[in-house]
Design a protein around this motif. Sequence first.
Motif, PDB file in Angstrom:
ATOM      1  N   ILE A   1     -65.312  -8.561 -96.772  1.00 26.27           N
ATOM      2  CA  ILE A   1     -66.558  -8.813 -97.493  1.00 26.27           C
ATOM      3  C   ILE A   1     -66.477  -8.093 -98.836  1.00 26.27           C
ATOM      4  CG2 ILE A   1     -69.063  -8.516 -97.477  1.00 26.27           C
ATOM      5  CD1 ILE A   1     -68.826  -8.318 -94.368  1.00 26.27           C
ATOM      6  N   VAL A   2     -66.749  -8.805 -99.900  1.00 28.06           N
ATOM      7  CA  VAL A   2     -66.848  -8.205-101.228  1.00 28.06           C
ATOM      8  C   VAL A   2     -68.311  -8.300-101.625  1.00 28.06           C
ATOM      9  CG1 VAL A   2     -66.124  -8.295-103.639  1.00 28.06           C
ATOM     10  CG2 VAL A   2     -64.499  -8.880-101.820  1.00 28.06           C
ATOM     11  N   GLN A   3     -68.961  -7.140-101.779  1.00 28.25           N
ATOM     12  CA  GLN A   3     -70.381  -7.085-102.127  1.00 28.25           C
ATOM     13  C   GLN A   3     -70.537  -6.587-103.552  1.00 28.25           C
ATOM     14  OE1 GLN A   3     -72.058  -4.385 -99.234  1.00 28.25           O
ATOM     15  NE2 GLN A   3     -72.617  -6.071 -97.893  1.00 28.25           N
ATOM     16  N   ASN A   4     -71.478  -7.185-104.269  1.00 25.14           N
ATOM     17  CA  ASN A   4     -71.789  -6.767-105.633  1.00 25.14           C
ATOM     18  C   ASN A   4     -73.300  -6.641-105.779  1.00 25.14           C
ATOM     19  OD1 ASN A   4     -69.152  -6.934-107.183  1.00 25.14           O
ATOM     20  ND2 ASN A   4     -69.223  -8.918-106.181  1.00 25.14           N
ATOM     21  N   ILE A   5     -73.747  -5.498-106.272  1.00 29.99           N
ATOM     22  CA  ILE A   5     -75.138  -5.328-106.674  1.00 29.99           C
ATOM     23  C   ILE A   5     -75.100  -5.375-108.187  1.00 29.99           C
ATOM     24  CG2 ILE A   5     -77.143  -3.809-106.682  1.00 29.99           C
ATOM     25  CD1 ILE A   5     -76.080  -2.625-104.035  1.00 29.99           C
ATOM     26  N   ASP A   6     -75.722  -6.390-108.774  1.00 30.53           N
ATOM     27  CA  ASP A   6     -75.579  -6.655-110.200  1.00 30.53           C
ATOM     28  C   ASP A   6     -76.506  -5.826-111.083  1.00 30.53           C
ATOM     29  OD1 ASP A   6     -73.544  -8.576-109.819  1.00 30.53           O
ATOM     30  OD2 ASP A   6     -75.060 -10.027-109.204  1.00 30.53           O
ATOM     31  N   PHE A   7     -77.639  -5.379-110.552  1.00 33.24           N
ATOM     32  CA  PHE A   7     -78.546  -4.532-111.312  1.00 33.24           C
ATOM     33  C   PHE A   7     -79.353  -3.692-110.335  1.00 33.24           C
ATOM     34  CE2 PHE A   7     -80.269  -8.806-110.871  1.00 33.24           C
ATOM     35  CZ  PHE A   7     -81.494  -8.584-110.258  1.00 33.24           C
ATOM     36  N   GLU A   8     -80.039  -2.691-110.840  1.00 37.26           N
ATOM     37  CA  GLU A   8     -80.762  -1.765-109.966  1.00 37.26           C
ATOM     38  C   GLU A   8     -81.801  -2.509-109.127  1.00 37.26           C
ATOM     39  OE1 GLU A   8     -83.688   2.112-110.108  1.00 37.26           O
ATOM     40  OE2 GLU A   8     -82.549   1.592-111.905  1.00 37.26           O
ATOM     41  N   VAL A   9     -81.756  -2.268-107.827  1.00 35.25           N
ATOM     42  CA  VAL A   9     -82.695  -2.860-106.886  1.00 35.25           C
ATOM     43  C   VAL A   9     -83.099  -1.784-105.892  1.00 35.25           C
ATOM     44  CG1 VAL A   9     -83.026  -4.616-105.090  1.00 35.25           C
ATOM     45  CG2 VAL A   9     -81.644  -5.142-107.100  1.00 35.25           C
ATOM     46  N   ASN A  10     -84.382  -1.549-105.763  1.00 33.18           N
ATOM     47  CA  ASN A  10     -84.890  -0.551-104.809  1.00 33.18           C
ATOM     48  C   ASN A  10     -84.184   0.795-104.928  1.00 33.18           C
ATOM     49  OD1 ASN A  10     -86.690  -2.445-103.738  1.00 33.18           O
ATOM     50  ND2 ASN A  10     -85.178  -3.156-102.259  1.00 33.18           N
ATOM     51  N   GLY A  11     -83.909   1.200-106.150  1.00 27.52           N
ATOM     52  CA  GLY A  11     -83.259   2.488-106.378  1.00 27.52           C
ATOM     53  C   GLY A  11     -81.751   2.473-106.222  1.00 27.52           C
ATOM     54  N   ASN A  12     -81.171   1.355-105.797  1.00 24.82           N
ATOM     55  CA  ASN A  12     -79.716   1.232-105.681  1.00 24.82           C
ATOM     56  C   ASN A  12     -79.153   0.799-107.025  1.00 24.82           C
ATOM     57  OD1 ASN A  12     -79.520   1.787-102.875  1.00 24.82           O
ATOM     58  ND2 ASN A  12     -80.265  -0.288-102.454  1.00 24.82           N
ATOM     59  N   GLN A  13     -78.220   1.577-107.551  1.00 31.90           N
ATOM     60  CA  GLN A  13     -77.600   1.289-108.832  1.00 31.90           C
ATOM     61  C   GLN A  13     -76.589   0.151-108.688  1.00 31.90           C
ATOM     62  OE1 GLN A  13     -78.598   2.778-111.705  1.00 31.90           O
ATOM     63  NE2 GLN A  13     -80.164   3.616-110.340  1.00 31.90           N
ATOM     64  N   PRO A  14     -76.263  -0.529-109.805  1.00 28.46           N
ATOM     65  CA  PRO A  14     -75.217  -1.555-109.746  1.00 28.46           C
ATOM     66  C   PRO A  14     -73.949  -0.983-109.117  1.00 28.46           C
ATOM     67  CG  PRO A  14     -76.304  -1.597-111.864  1.00 28.46           C
ATOM     68  CD  PRO A  14     -76.812  -0.378-111.142  1.00 28.46           C
ATOM     69  N   ASP A  15     -73.339  -1.756-108.271  1.00 29.08           N
ATOM     70  CA  ASP A  15     -72.206  -1.256-107.497  1.00 29.08           C
ATOM     71  C   ASP A  15     -71.440  -2.443-106.934  1.00 29.08           C
ATOM     72  OD1 ASP A  15     -70.539   0.574-106.180  1.00 29.08           O
ATOM     73  OD2 ASP A  15     -71.857   0.738-104.443  1.00 29.08           O
ATOM     74  N   SER A  16     -70.225  -2.212-106.533  1.00 31.43           N
ATOM     75  CA  SER A  16     -69.465  -3.207-105.771  1.00 31.43           C
ATOM     76  C   SER A  16     -68.657  -2.461-104.730  1.00 31.43           C
ATOM     77  CB  SER A  16     -68.559  -4.036-106.684  1.00 31.43           C
ATOM     78  OG  SER A  16     -67.575  -3.228-107.264  1.00 31.43           O
ATOM     79  N   ARG A  17     -68.409  -3.136-103.634  1.00 34.33           N
ATOM     80  CA  ARG A  17     -67.600  -2.532-102.583  1.00 34.33           C
ATOM     81  C   ARG A  17     -66.895  -3.612-101.784  1.00 34.33           C
ATOM     82  NH1 ARG A  17     -72.325   0.492 -99.390  1.00 34.33           N
ATOM     83  NH2 ARG A  17     -72.550   1.184-101.505  1.00 34.33           N
ATOM     84  N   VAL A  18     -65.839  -3.189-101.125  1.00 32.73           N
ATOM     85  CA  VAL A  18     -65.064  -4.056-100.243  1.00 32.73           C
ATOM     86  C   VAL A  18     -65.182  -3.486 -98.838  1.00 32.73           C
ATOM     87  CG1 VAL A  18     -62.763  -4.939 -99.693  1.00 32.73           C
ATOM     88  CG2 VAL A  18     -63.448  -4.641-102.084  1.00 32.73           C
ATOM     89  N   ILE A  19     -65.496  -4.366 -97.891  1.00 36.64           N
ATOM     90  CA  ILE A  19     -65.629  -3.965 -96.493  1.00 36.64           C
ATOM     91  C   ILE A  19     -64.685  -4.846 -95.682  1.00 36.64           C
ATOM     92  CG2 ILE A  19     -67.200  -3.746 -94.534  1.00 36.64           C
ATOM     93  CD1 ILE A  19     -69.480  -3.712 -96.737  1.00 36.64           C
ATOM     94  N   ARG A  20     -63.828  -4.227 -94.908  1.00 36.67           N
ATOM     95  CA  ARG A  20     -62.871  -4.960 -94.071  1.00 36.67           C
ATOM     96  C   ARG A  20     -63.071  -4.532 -92.628  1.00 36.67           C
ATOM     97  NH1 ARG A  20     -58.505  -6.417 -97.907  1.00 36.67           N
ATOM     98  NH2 ARG A  20     -58.826  -5.160 -99.772  1.00 36.67           N
ATOM     99  N   GLY A  21     -62.943  -5.470 -91.709  1.00 33.47           N
ATOM    100  CA  GLY A  21     -63.077  -5.098 -90.314  1.00 33.47           C
ATOM    101  C   GLY A  21     -62.876  -6.248 -89.365  1.00 33.47           C
ATOM    102  N   CYS A  22     -63.101  -5.948 -88.097  1.00 34.35           N
ATOM    103  CA  CYS A  22     -63.026  -6.928 -87.025  1.00 34.35           C
ATOM    104  C   CYS A  22     -64.324  -7.720 -87.016  1.00 34.35           C
ATOM    105  CB  CYS A  22     -62.853  -6.223 -85.684  1.00 34.35           C
ATOM    106  SG  CYS A  22     -61.447  -5.089 -85.626  1.00 34.35           S
TER     107      CYS A  22
END
Length: 119
Positions: free
Chosen positions: A41-62
Amino acid sequence: MCYECNSHNDSRCADEMLPETLKRDCSDHSKGVQYTMCRKIVQNIDFEVNGNQPDSRVIRGCGFDESSYKGRCYQRSGFGGRQEVCSCLEDYCNGAPLGRVPSLLLGTAASVALARALY
């Protein structure tokens, strides 16, 4: 057998070449769940939402999913963010840089070409 990590906690998860230490046997933590695939999963937060700053992350799993998305990619977006979820069916297949995106892009390109040919 899948890679399991989250780049929010371990930056190596976003690397193209993943270390052996991120490999997991999905049956080690199944607790009654029958894992049938690996997921990236590749997640991107494009602008501040509910106090969460713009960010991206990669999540890998079963993972497990018996829907039509098994072994494919799909995208979701909303509330200032977007994600691409790719699943695959071979051991450690979620270590690929972009999951199964090439097949998704080929399908999109074929659809565009067909639409142009019809109009």
